[in-house]
Design an enzyme around this catalytic site. Structure first.
Site, PDB file in Angstrom:
ATOM      1  N   ALA A  69       0.835  -1.201   0.000  1.00  0.00           N
ATOM      2  CA  ALA A  69       0.000   0.000   0.000  1.00  0.00           C
ATOM      3  C   ALA A  69       0.867   1.248   0.000  1.00  0.00           C
ATOM      4  O   ALA A  69       2.026   1.218   0.439  1.00  0.00           O
ATOM      5  CB  ALA A  69      -0.904   0.001   1.228  1.00  0.00           C
ATOM      6  N   GLY A 117      -0.289  -5.635   0.612  1.00  0.00           N
ATOM      7  CA  GLY A 117      -1.407  -5.702  -0.312  1.00  0.00           C
ATOM      8  C   GLY A 117      -1.028  -6.283  -1.655  1.00  0.00           C
ATOM      9  O   GLY A 117      -1.859  -6.880  -2.349  1.00  0.00           O
ATOM     10  N   GLU A 120      -1.390  -9.840  -1.012  1.00  0.00           N
ATOM     11  CA  GLU A 120      -2.788 -10.174  -0.739  1.00  0.00           C
ATOM     12  C   GLU A 120      -3.616 -10.258  -2.024  1.00  0.00           C
ATOM     13  O   GLU A 120      -4.545 -11.072  -2.115  1.00  0.00           O
ATOM     14  CB  GLU A 120      -3.382  -9.161   0.250  1.00  0.00           C
ATOM     15  CG  GLU A 120      -2.899  -9.407   1.684  1.00  0.00           C
ATOM     16  CD  GLU A 120      -3.273  -8.309   2.658  1.00  0.00           C
ATOM     17  OE1 GLU A 120      -3.948  -8.599   3.659  1.00  0.00           O
ATOM     18  OE2 GLU A 120      -2.870  -7.151   2.413  1.00  0.00           O
ATOM     19  N   GLU A 140       3.365  -6.384   7.542  1.00  0.00           N
ATOM     20  CA  GLU A 140       2.606  -5.357   8.271  1.00  0.00           C
ATOM     21  C   GLU A 140       2.908  -5.298   9.767  1.00  0.00           C
ATOM     22  O   GLU A 140       2.837  -4.219  10.377  1.00  0.00           O
ATOM     23  CB  GLU A 140       1.100  -5.565   8.049  1.00  0.00           C
ATOM     24  CG  GLU A 140       0.607  -5.197   6.665  1.00  0.00           C
ATOM     25  CD  GLU A 140       0.743  -6.316   5.649  1.00  0.00           C
ATOM     26  OE1 GLU A 140       0.185  -6.192   4.547  1.00  0.00           O
ATOM     27  OE2 GLU A 140       1.404  -7.339   5.960  1.00  0.00           O
ATOM     28  N   VAL A 402      43.199   5.541  16.672  1.00  0.00           N
ATOM     29  CA  VAL A 402      42.753   5.765  18.045  1.00  0.00           C
ATOM     30  C   VAL A 402      42.081   7.137  18.191  1.00  0.00           C
ATOM     31  O   VAL A 402      42.462   8.108  17.518  1.00  0.00           O
ATOM     32  CB  VAL A 402      43.946   5.624  19.013  1.00  0.00           C
ATOM     33  CG1 VAL A 402      44.992   6.694  18.745  1.00  0.00           C
ATOM     34  CG2 VAL A 402      43.491   5.655  20.461  1.00  0.00           C
ATOM     35  N   GLU A 403      41.079   7.212  19.080  1.00  0.00           N
ATOM     36  CA  GLU A 403      40.278   8.437  19.264  1.00  0.00           C
ATOM     37  C   GLU A 403      41.047   9.459  20.101  1.00  0.00           C
ATOM     38  O   GLU A 403      40.744   9.724  21.269  1.00  0.00           O
ATOM     39  CB  GLU A 403      38.938   8.069  19.925  1.00  0.00           C
ATOM     40  CG  GLU A 403      37.925   9.209  19.989  1.00  0.00           C
ATOM     41  CD  GLU A 403      37.246   9.520  18.663  1.00  0.00           C
ATOM     42  OE1 GLU A 403      36.310  10.324  18.665  1.00  0.00           O
ATOM     43  OE2 GLU A 403      37.652   8.973  17.612  1.00  0.00           O
ATOM     44  N   LYS A 408      45.207  11.662  15.512  1.00  0.00           N
ATOM     45  CA  LYS A 408      44.414  11.727  14.283  1.00  0.00           C
ATOM     46  C   LYS A 408      44.922  12.833  13.361  1.00  0.00           C
ATOM     47  O   LYS A 408      45.060  12.632  12.145  1.00  0.00           O
ATOM     48  CB  LYS A 408      42.937  11.949  14.624  1.00  0.00           C
ATOM     49  CG  LYS A 408      42.206  10.688  15.097  1.00  0.00           C
ATOM     50  CD  LYS A 408      40.728  10.948  15.285  1.00  0.00           C
ATOM     51  CE  LYS A 408      39.976   9.711  15.720  1.00  0.00           C
ATOM     52  NZ  LYS A 408      39.890   8.665  14.668  1.00  0.00           N
ATOM     53  N   ASN A 501      26.289  10.799  19.407  1.00  0.00           N
ATOM     54  CA  ASN A 501      26.985  10.804  20.693  1.00  0.00           C
ATOM     55  C   ASN A 501      26.692  12.059  21.513  1.00  0.00           C
ATOM     56  O   ASN A 501      26.715  12.014  22.742  1.00  0.00           O
ATOM     57  CB  ASN A 501      28.490  10.630  20.486  1.00  0.00           C
ATOM     58  CG  ASN A 501      28.857   9.180  20.272  1.00  0.00           C
ATOM     59  OD1 ASN A 501      28.292   8.294  20.908  1.00  0.00           O
ATOM     60  ND2 ASN A 501      29.780   8.915  19.374  1.00  0.00           N
ATOM     61  N   TYR A 660      18.689   4.092  14.523  1.00  0.00           N
ATOM     62  CA  TYR A 660      19.706   3.320  13.809  1.00  0.00           C
ATOM     63  C   TYR A 660      21.066   3.334  14.508  1.00  0.00           C
ATOM     64  O   TYR A 660      21.844   2.397  14.373  1.00  0.00           O
ATOM     65  CB  TYR A 660      19.887   3.864  12.387  1.00  0.00           C
ATOM     66  CG  TYR A 660      18.795   3.482  11.423  1.00  0.00           C
ATOM     67  CD1 TYR A 660      17.986   2.369  11.634  1.00  0.00           C
ATOM     68  CD2 TYR A 660      18.560   4.235  10.269  1.00  0.00           C
ATOM     69  CE1 TYR A 660      16.999   2.011  10.740  1.00  0.00           C
ATOM     70  CE2 TYR A 660      17.574   3.876   9.359  1.00  0.00           C
ATOM     71  CZ  TYR A 660      16.793   2.769   9.605  1.00  0.00           C
ATOM     72  OH  TYR A 660      15.809   2.410   8.710  1.00  0.00           O
TER      73      TYR A 660
END
Length: 716
Positions: A69, A117, A120, A140, A402-403, A408, A501, A660
């Site tokens: 639908a 549908g 169906e 559904e 590494v953070e 970085k 975050n 997500y």
């Protein structure tokens, strides 16, 4: 007979076989909206009265048969009162019943995807021929409802009650082999032969070799079971489905009730039973949330496609930093067909990354998703290297070291000098400002954030972060690469923590404050898991890594000191100092040991309890309502702030990012939808009860204005 409309056309041949071709104009797919149902109704009525027609073939001109639908139109149905909604459903049933009652045999030629549908209408036909590449299903329940155009009535009579309950309650798409095995279709053929095979089947029926009338009669009549058979079937089904669905998702269990009642009724009364139950589900807040998420997901994907529509294809990629995250990114790229170089300075890290990718390919082989040869070909698309030589000609680089901002920046500046001038450079940072990381780069316009979530192969979200100097071409190419990886990209603007975050850490702050006030972390976990989160905050911190959370917490406190800074030591600080880093170290809030499958098994830790007692004293009982409020209010307010400050472009993207990215309970529809459902005025009143806890619990001025004007974040 001949008919040409905006959604379908009909033509009949000299033998009296009419072909109804579904073909929605100006659309890549067929879906049932008001116009399609109206044209279908008119055509079926005309066919029933045309004495020259001997049989009907229903097919599709699109790659998919019918995807279901039109949800955007369907949402307006949900806003009708009960009687008006029931009438709309009855009108759709009249159309499908009209197909089932035509005075000649009918065959559906299912060339592609037939869902909801779309399936169906196939069930309303006497016979079904399916392409081997097609899929069918009734999804559904994933929208908080259940099939409303005859699915709960016809499918159990066709394939049996237990199979039908599994199909409907699970909501999964079924491949041709399974559909054939269960009896949902009568034949499976090559995709190019579907129409010819369906036509041949119809000719066999017309020749009297198959008795469609007796089949119709058996599928209209009530089903026959002894009381013991009925009890055994439905008790078993309820136990399995109830355990999977949980209390927050009532549609699967309601579908079982409808099926159980309907199978003992003649088909017209069973349809009335289906309509009554459907109306109940359609009016539920869960349906509003889940249908809203479906619409939000479409909006998010359209927004991403607008970015990437003119982007050039990424033909070769690289990831800097191997290990679990680098290996996950490399696997995802290789598995979707984009070759990738995996660069690290240590051979053992490369071995770990290749081992991670190899395990993931191996699992695909175990599940029958890939052959061993295909898995080896996929693994061969990953090139592990210790030097930059192989990186020089790639189109995009994902830095995943590494953070630490200094490390970085050093790595990014080093790799930039090895790349083509038009290559895109991205950072998989989870919190560090993209503008800050770009400050030492020569081509900051070619740099942006590309934040993957762990585990990479499972988590659907990628945050694409725009820095102050990032070009739109860079965003477009990065979004296109994320799409090529099978991910859902959401473009956000730069700030500490970005969207996900930045919103998550106020949630953790609420948790830390609860512990400070004497809450038992295990009790908090259980409350939030019952509320719908996939894991409680303590368990989540262990999975994220206490060391990762500690460094991110410092970034967030520095970025938003008025509400994310804290005086004194909190639980994250304590566990970091104790080197209890969570799952990765075997101990955090909980202890971890490997189970038989090699996965970390969570166990209670008395040492953690004692450590927290030294920090906050003995635990005390805090009500479930207070725990939920103190956890959810900061998260919701920070989400609103992100929207107000244009960190995220829309309410749809904000809510989908949380669902997500961090597993926000889907039945609540996202943080902004959660506040919409509660009512902003009621939410602000609730927050005011906790204003003594600080700035995190203070609604924004805009929130209060919206509350006074009874405005919502979402239109639905």
């Amino acid at each position: 007979m001949k008919f040409e409309g905006n959604t379908l056309r009909v033509i009949s041949n000299e033998a009296g076989i009419a072909t109804l071709t579904l073909d929605l104009k100006d659309s890549s797919v067929n879906k049932f909206g008001a116009q399609a149902l109206s044209e279908l109704s008119d055509v079926i009525s005309e066919l029933a009265q045309d004495g020259s027609i001997k049989g009907l073939l229903i097919t599709s001109a699109k790659e998919a048969f019918v995807v279901g639908a039109d949800i955007t139109e369907f949402m307006t149905w949900f806003q009708l009162d009960d009687d008006a909604l029931a009438q709309k459903l009855q009108e759709a049933h009249d159309i499908f019943n009209g197909i089932a009652n035509l005075p000649f045999p009918t065959v559906a030629a299912i060339n592609g995807l037939a869902l909801g549908g779309g399936f169906e209408i196939c069930l309303a036909c006497d016979y079904r021929v399916m392409a081997d590449s097609a899929k069918v299903g009734l999804p559904e329940t994933q929208l908080g409802i259940y099939p409303g155009w005859g699915g709960t009535v016809r499918l159990p009579r066709l394939i049996g009650v237990d199979n039908a309950c599994e199909w409907i309650c699970g909501g999964q798409q079924k491949r041709s082999a399974e559909a054939m095995k269960d009896g949902a279709v009568d034949a499976v053929v090559a995709a190019g032969a579907v129409v010819d095979s369906a036509t041949h089947l119809l000719e066999q029926v017309l020749a009297g070799k198959l008795d469609y009338q007796s089949r119709r009669a058996s599928l209209r009549a009530p089903m026959q079971f002894s009381p013991i058979e009925k009890m055994m079937i439905f008790e078993s089904v309820r136990a399995v489905v109830g355990a999977k669905a949980g209390k927050h998702y009532p549609a699967p269990m309601e579908a079982i009730k409808t099926i159980e009642k309907g199978i003992f009724q003649p088909i017209d009364k069973a349809i009335a039973t289906e309509i009554k139950g459907f109306v109940k589900m359609a009016k539920s807040p869960v349906a509003r949330s889940l249908v809203g998420l479906f619409l939000n997901d479409q909006q998010v994907k359209k927004a991403a496609s607008r970015y990437s529509k003119d982007a050039s294809t990424i033909r070769h990629a690289a990831v800097l930093g191997a290990g679990i995250m680098g290996g996950g990114i490399a696997y995802q790229s290789a598995s979707k067909g984009t070759p990738i170089v995996m660069k690290d300075i240590r051979q053992e890290a490369l071995d770990l990354g290749m081992n991670e990718a190899g395990k993931l390919f191996g699992k695909q082989v175990e599940r029958g998703k890939l052959t061993t040869d295909k898995a080896m070909q996929g693994l061969g698309k990953i090139t592990p290297v210790l030097s930059y030589g192989e990186v020089a000609n790639v189109d995009i680089v994902v830095e995943a070291v590494v953070e630490n901002p200094k490390i970085k920046q050093s790595v990014l500046a080093e790799i930039e000098g090895q790349l083509r001038d038009d290559a895109i450079l991205t950072s998989n940072t989870s919190t560090i400002s993209i503008t800050h990381l770009a400050s030492e780069l020569k081509r900051p316009e070619n740099f942006c954030g590309m934040h993957f979530f762990n585990p990479v192969h499972r988590m659907p979200l990628v945050e694409v972060i725009r820095g102050a100097k990032t070009s739109e071409a860079t965003i477009a190419k990065t979004v296109a690469y994320a799409q090529a990886l099978g991910k859902t990209p959401i473009v956000v603007n730069d700030c500490p923590g970005f969207l996900v975050n930045r919103v998550l850490f106020p949630y953790f702050s609420g948790f830390s404050a609860l512990l400070k006030d004497g809450a038992d972390y295990q009790a908090v976990d259980k409350v939030m898991e019952r509320f719908g989160w996939p894991m409680g905050p303590a368990y989540l911190l262990d999975v994220v890594g206490i060391d990762t959370a500690f460094h991110a917490d410092q970034v967030m406190a520095q970025g938003f000191p008025d509400r994310m800074g804290h005086e004194g030591k909190n639980a994250i600080d304590l566990f970091f100092e104790s080197k209890r880093f969570g799952q990765k170290s075997g101990s955090g809030f909980y202890l971890y040991e490997e189970d038989k499958k090699g996965k970390p098994k969570k166990l209670k830790s008395e040492e953690s309890v004692q450590l927290l007692n030294t920090l906050h004293g003995a635990t005390k009982d805090i009500s479930e309502e207070e725990i939920i409020a103190r956890m959810m209010i900061p998260l919701c307010i920070e989400t609103a702030r992100c929207l107000e400050e244009n960190i995220v472009a829309s309410a749809a993207e904000a809510d989908m990012g949380l669902v997500y990215g961090i597993g926000f309970p889907p039945y609540l529809g996202g943080a902004l939808h959660y506040m919409d459902e509660m009512g902003l005025a009621a939410f602000c009143e609730l927050a005011d009860q906790y204003k003594h806890l600080g700035k995190l619990y203070e609604p924004t001025v805009t929130m209060r204005e919206m509350a006074a004007q009874q405005r919502r974040y979402h239109p639905y």
